[in-house]
Motif scaffolding. Structure first.
Motif, PDB file in Angstrom:
ATOM      1  N   SER A  99       0.829  -1.201   0.000  1.00 37.43           N
ATOM      2  CA  SER A  99       0.000   0.000   0.000  1.00 37.43           C
ATOM      3  C   SER A  99       0.867   1.257   0.000  1.00 37.43           C
ATOM      4  O   SER A  99       0.550   2.240  -0.686  1.00 37.43           O
ATOM      5  CB  SER A  99      -0.925   0.003   1.217  1.00 37.43           C
ATOM      6  N   ARG A 100       1.959   1.223   0.738  1.00 38.04           N
ATOM      7  CA  ARG A 100       2.862   2.380   0.793  1.00 38.04           C
ATOM      8  C   ARG A 100       3.481   2.658  -0.572  1.00 38.04           C
ATOM      9  O   ARG A 100       3.523   3.806  -1.034  1.00 38.04           O
ATOM     10  CB  ARG A 100       3.951   2.115   1.826  1.00 38.04           C
ATOM     11  N   VAL A 101       3.929   1.602  -1.247  1.00 37.81           N
ATOM     12  CA  VAL A 101       4.532   1.767  -2.567  1.00 37.81           C
ATOM     13  C   VAL A 101       3.498   2.213  -3.585  1.00 37.81           C
ATOM     14  O   VAL A 101       3.724   3.127  -4.377  1.00 37.81           O
ATOM     15  CB  VAL A 101       5.204   0.452  -3.021  1.00 37.81           C
ATOM     16  N   ARG A 102       2.343   1.594  -3.550  1.00 36.83           N
ATOM     17  CA  ARG A 102       1.284   1.893  -4.514  1.00 36.83           C
ATOM     18  C   ARG A 102       0.813   3.337  -4.404  1.00 36.83           C
ATOM     19  O   ARG A 102       0.586   4.004  -5.417  1.00 36.83           O
ATOM     20  CB  ARG A 102       0.109   0.923  -4.294  1.00 36.83           C
ATOM     21  N   GLN A 103       0.654   3.826  -3.194  1.00 33.10           N
ATOM     22  CA  GLN A 103       0.190   5.193  -3.007  1.00 33.10           C
ATOM     23  C   GLN A 103       1.256   6.221  -3.371  1.00 33.10           C
ATOM     24  O   GLN A 103       0.944   7.322  -3.818  1.00 33.10           O
ATOM     25  CB  GLN A 103      -0.260   5.400  -1.557  1.00 33.10           C
ATOM     26  N   ALA A 104       2.524   5.856  -3.204  1.00 32.18           N
ATOM     27  CA  ALA A 104       3.610   6.787  -3.510  1.00 32.18           C
ATOM     28  C   ALA A 104       3.877   6.903  -5.003  1.00 32.18           C
ATOM     29  O   ALA A 104       4.326   7.952  -5.489  1.00 32.18           O
ATOM     30  CB  ALA A 104       4.888   6.358  -2.788  1.00 32.18           C
ATOM     31  N   ASN A 105       3.608   5.813  -5.750  1.00 29.16           N
ATOM     32  CA  ASN A 105       3.906   5.830  -7.183  1.00 29.16           C
ATOM     33  C   ASN A 105       3.023   4.799  -7.876  1.00 29.16           C
ATOM     34  O   ASN A 105       3.274   3.604  -7.807  1.00 29.16           O
ATOM     35  CB  ASN A 105       5.387   5.501  -7.409  1.00 29.16           C
ATOM     36  N   SER A 118      -7.213 -12.458  -1.402  1.00 28.23           N
ATOM     37  CA  SER A 118      -8.314 -11.496  -1.315  1.00 28.23           C
ATOM     38  C   SER A 118      -7.803 -10.060  -1.296  1.00 28.23           C
ATOM     39  O   SER A 118      -8.519  -9.145  -1.695  1.00 28.23           O
ATOM     40  CB  SER A 118      -9.150 -11.762  -0.056  1.00 28.23           C
ATOM     41  N   PHE A 119      -6.563  -9.857  -0.858  1.00 30.62           N
ATOM     42  CA  PHE A 119      -5.998  -8.505  -0.811  1.00 30.62           C
ATOM     43  C   PHE A 119      -5.519  -8.041  -2.185  1.00 30.62           C
ATOM     44  O   PHE A 119      -5.812  -6.926  -2.611  1.00 30.62           O
ATOM     45  CB  PHE A 119      -4.838  -8.461   0.186  1.00 30.62           C
ATOM     46  N   ILE A 120      -4.785  -8.883  -2.892  1.00 33.04           N
ATOM     47  CA  ILE A 120      -4.085  -8.425  -4.095  1.00 33.04           C
ATOM     48  C   ILE A 120      -4.870  -8.610  -5.382  1.00 33.04           C
ATOM     49  O   ILE A 120      -4.602  -7.934  -6.382  1.00 33.04           O
ATOM     50  CB  ILE A 120      -2.711  -9.129  -4.207  1.00 33.04           C
ATOM     51  N   ASP A 121      -5.842  -9.508  -5.399  1.00 33.25           N
ATOM     52  CA  ASP A 121      -6.523  -9.832  -6.659  1.00 33.25           C
ATOM     53  C   ASP A 121      -7.163  -8.617  -7.317  1.00 33.25           C
ATOM     54  O   ASP A 121      -7.115  -8.466  -8.542  1.00 33.25           O
ATOM     55  CB  ASP A 121      -7.576 -10.921  -6.432  1.00 33.25           C
ATOM     56  N   GLY A 122      -7.787  -7.754  -6.526  1.00 35.10           N
ATOM     57  CA  GLY A 122      -8.435  -6.579  -7.101  1.00 35.10           C
ATOM     58  C   GLY A 122      -7.445  -5.642  -7.766  1.00 35.10           C
ATOM     59  O   GLY A 122      -7.687  -5.133  -8.873  1.00 35.10           O
ATOM     60  N   PHE A 123      -6.315  -5.389  -7.119  1.00 32.93           N
ATOM     61  CA  PHE A 123      -5.283  -4.531  -7.708  1.00 32.93           C
ATOM     62  C   PHE A 123      -4.740  -5.149  -8.998  1.00 32.93           C
ATOM     63  O   PHE A 123      -4.540  -4.453  -9.992  1.00 32.93           O
ATOM     64  CB  PHE A 123      -4.128  -4.344  -6.714  1.00 32.93           C
ATOM     65  N   ALA A 124      -4.496  -6.463  -8.965  1.00 26.39           N
ATOM     66  CA  ALA A 124      -3.950  -7.135 -10.142  1.00 26.39           C
ATOM     67  C   ALA A 124      -4.948  -7.119 -11.299  1.00 26.39           C
ATOM     68  O   ALA A 124      -4.557  -6.998 -12.466  1.00 26.39           O
ATOM     69  CB  ALA A 124      -3.570  -8.569  -9.796  1.00 26.39           C
ATOM     70  N   ARG A 126      -7.152  -4.806 -11.915  1.00 30.62           N
ATOM     71  CA  ARG A 126      -7.214  -3.448 -12.474  1.00 30.62           C
ATOM     72  C   ARG A 126      -5.924  -3.052 -13.195  1.00 30.62           C
ATOM     73  O   ARG A 126      -5.960  -2.183 -14.077  1.00 30.62           O
ATOM     74  CB  ARG A 126      -7.510  -2.440 -11.359  1.00 30.62           C
ATOM     75  N   SER A 127      -4.813  -3.663 -12.828  1.00 31.80           N
ATOM     76  CA  SER A 127      -3.527  -3.330 -13.462  1.00 31.80           C
ATOM     77  C   SER A 127      -2.796  -4.616 -13.844  1.00 31.80           C
ATOM     78  O   SER A 127      -1.723  -4.920 -13.295  1.00 31.80           O
ATOM     79  CB  SER A 127      -2.670  -2.496 -12.508  1.00 31.80           C
ATOM     80  N   PRO A 128      -3.363  -5.392 -14.766  1.00 32.44           N
ATOM     81  CA  PRO A 128      -2.734  -6.672 -15.129  1.00 32.44           C
ATOM     82  C   PRO A 128      -1.348  -6.471 -15.718  1.00 32.44           C
ATOM     83  O   PRO A 128      -1.131  -5.575 -16.533  1.00 32.44           O
ATOM     84  CB  PRO A 128      -3.706  -7.261 -16.159  1.00 32.44           C
ATOM     85  N   GLY A 129      -0.409  -7.301 -15.285  1.00 36.10           N
ATOM     86  CA  GLY A 129       0.964  -7.191 -15.760  1.00 36.10           C
ATOM     87  C   GLY A 129       1.793  -6.210 -14.968  1.00 36.10           C
ATOM     88  O   GLY A 129       2.994  -6.401 -14.800  1.00 36.10           O
ATOM     89  N   GLN A 130       1.158  -5.159 -14.468  1.00 35.35           N
ATOM     90  CA  GLN A 130       1.890  -4.165 -13.672  1.00 35.35           C
ATOM     91  C   GLN A 130       1.936  -4.562 -12.201  1.00 35.35           C
ATOM     92  O   GLN A 130       2.923  -4.306 -11.513  1.00 35.35           O
ATOM     93  CB  GLN A 130       1.234  -2.783 -13.803  1.00 35.35           C
ATOM     94  N   ILE A 131       0.859  -5.179 -11.718  1.00 34.42           N
ATOM     95  CA  ILE A 131       0.788  -5.588 -10.320  1.00 34.42           C
ATOM     96  C   ILE A 131       0.512  -7.085 -10.253  1.00 34.42           C
ATOM     97  O   ILE A 131      -0.370  -7.597 -10.941  1.00 34.42           O
ATOM     98  CB  ILE A 131      -0.312  -4.813  -9.568  1.00 34.42           C
ATOM     99  N   SER A 132       1.278  -7.773  -9.441  1.00 37.73           N
ATOM    100  CA  SER A 132       1.072  -9.197  -9.243  1.00 37.73           C
ATOM    101  C   SER A 132       1.484  -9.556  -7.827  1.00 37.73           C
ATOM    102  O   SER A 132       1.862  -8.683  -7.037  1.00 37.73           O
ATOM    103  CB  SER A 132       1.862 -10.013 -10.271  1.00 37.73           C
ATOM    104  N   GLY A 133       1.401 -10.839  -7.508  1.00 40.07           N
ATOM    105  CA  GLY A 133       1.748 -11.251  -6.162  1.00 40.07           C
ATOM    106  C   GLY A 133       2.002 -12.738  -6.055  1.00 40.07           C
ATOM    107  O   GLY A 133       1.470 -13.532  -6.836  1.00 40.07           O
ATOM    108  N   VAL A 134       2.827 -13.102  -5.110  1.00 41.25           N
ATOM    109  CA  VAL A 134       2.986 -14.493  -4.691  1.00 41.25           C
ATOM    110  C   VAL A 134       2.137 -14.644  -3.434  1.00 41.25           C
ATOM    111  O   VAL A 134       2.390 -13.991  -2.430  1.00 41.25           O
ATOM    112  CB  VAL A 134       4.460 -14.822  -4.403  1.00 41.25           C
ATOM    113  N   LEU A 135       1.132 -15.484  -3.500  1.00 42.00           N
ATOM    114  CA  LEU A 135       0.096 -15.519  -2.474  1.00 42.00           C
ATOM    115  C   LEU A 135       0.556 -16.241  -1.215  1.00 42.00           C
ATOM    116  O   LEU A 135       1.128 -17.332  -1.277  1.00 42.00           O
ATOM    117  CB  LEU A 135      -1.159 -16.163  -3.046  1.00 42.00           C
TER     118      LEU A 135
END
Length: 324
Positions: A99-105, A118-124, A126-135
């Motif tokens: 959240s800190r990184v996302r809000q800053a840039n 459940s936390f990261i799926d929505g961000f990913a 909305r921004s496929p390829g730019q945001i991802s995660g290892v669950l």
């Protein structure tokens, strides 16, 4: 000045000009090399935004760096540097760091580690390829099969949920029949309803499947949940290793090194394709067991390695979700 003197002066002037031209050419070449290196270096650089837990951050940075190719550099980044980053991926540790990184840039690529689906799926999404995660959370089917491996005759899985989280369990309810099991969700409308709903759930289920739902499973409630289940001779499975230490009988978990291996794979794919793959679970899991709880409840529990092999075999024979 004598002709001889003029000749010597002219030669010196000619040599100086020639030397100057060579110096300029050398300098321009050096500028080109430095410029090319400066352009190339960020392509193999990855920033690391820690959680604030120094021990955790140092450990995870070390194992992730060990998994990366030798030409990829992993370096910490401070919060005030994040807004200036361009086209360089950032690995964040935990939801707060993300959240800190996302809000800053909002323009930089982020690979989130130690975050739940459940936390990261929505961000990913909305921004496929730019945001991802290892669950970080364990697939619910795997957790349910962990309970089944410990209690082979268990067929009914009890789940507690809030009105906001109840839909998260629908995929699991659809998957369980293929493994000879069924589940029922008991909704907790408010904090006062927690124990009455839990008692109803324990009457139904052969065990309680605890999911990473902070509204229900948190430091304020977990003691009451575990004691209530223990008094009714019902085991609790999940949601993580931390809860096994607190009194859950068992939980599957992915070792940090496996998360780091998948994270390194995602980073390498980013440098090849310019985009991250979709969020995914690690491929390899282990089982952690609270043997003290098992003995107090008189439940014989096989070796964790045997439990893990039984789960893997069940998933291989009867299927599981992608990433299992």
């Amino acid at each position: 000045m004598t002709p001889h003197g003029r000749f010597r002066w002219g030669s010196l002037l000619h040599m100086t000009r020639d030397t100057f031209r060579r110096a300029v050419a050398t300098l321009l070449g050096l500028v080109f090399v430095v410029s090319a290196y400066a352009q190339e270096t960020p392509g193999r650089l990855v920033y690391f935004a820690g959680s604030g837990n120094i021990a955790l951050d140092q450990h995870f940075q070390t194992i992730l760096a060990d998994q990366l190719k030798s030409d990829i550099t992993l370096t910490p980044i401070s919060s005030d540097q994040i807004p200036m980053v361009e086209n360089t991926p950032v690995v964040s540790i935990g939801p707060a760091a993300f959240s800190r990184v996302r809000q800053a840039n909002r323009s930089i690529p982020i690979l989130a580690m130690l975050v739940n689906k459940s936390f990261i799926d929505g961000f990913a999404a909305r921004s496929p390829g730019q945001i991802s995660g290892v669950l970080y959370d364990v697939p619910l089917l795997r957790q349910a099969l962990t309970g089944k491996a410990i209690l082979p005759h268990a067929n009914n899985v009890a789940i507690l949920a809030t009105t906001a989280s109840v839909e998260l369990y629908e995929p699991l309810i659809d998957e369980l029949p293929a493994h000879g099991m069924s589940a029922r969700v008991f909704v907790v409308d408010n904090e006062d309803d927690l124990i009455p709903s839990l008692v109803r759930a324990l009457r139904y289920g052969d065990f309680l499947l605890a999911a990473p739902d902070d509204a229900i499973y948190n430091p304020r409630t977990i003691k009451h949940i575990l004691l209530t289940a223990y008094r009714r001779n019902k085991i609790v499975i999940g949601p993580s290793q931390a809860y096994v230490k607190a009194g859950s009988l068992a939980s599957s978990y992915a070792p940090f090194v496996e998360m780091a291996a998948l994270g390194a794979n995602f980073i390498e794919q980013y440098f090849v394709a310019g985009a991250f793959p979709a969020p995914a679970y690690p491929l390899i899991y282990r089982v952690d067991v609270n043997n003290q709880v098992a003995r107090s409840m008189n439940i014989p529990v096989p070796d964790p390695a045997l439990l893990n092999r039984a789960i893997q075999q069940e998933l291989a024979e009867n299927g599981g979700p992608q990433g299992e």
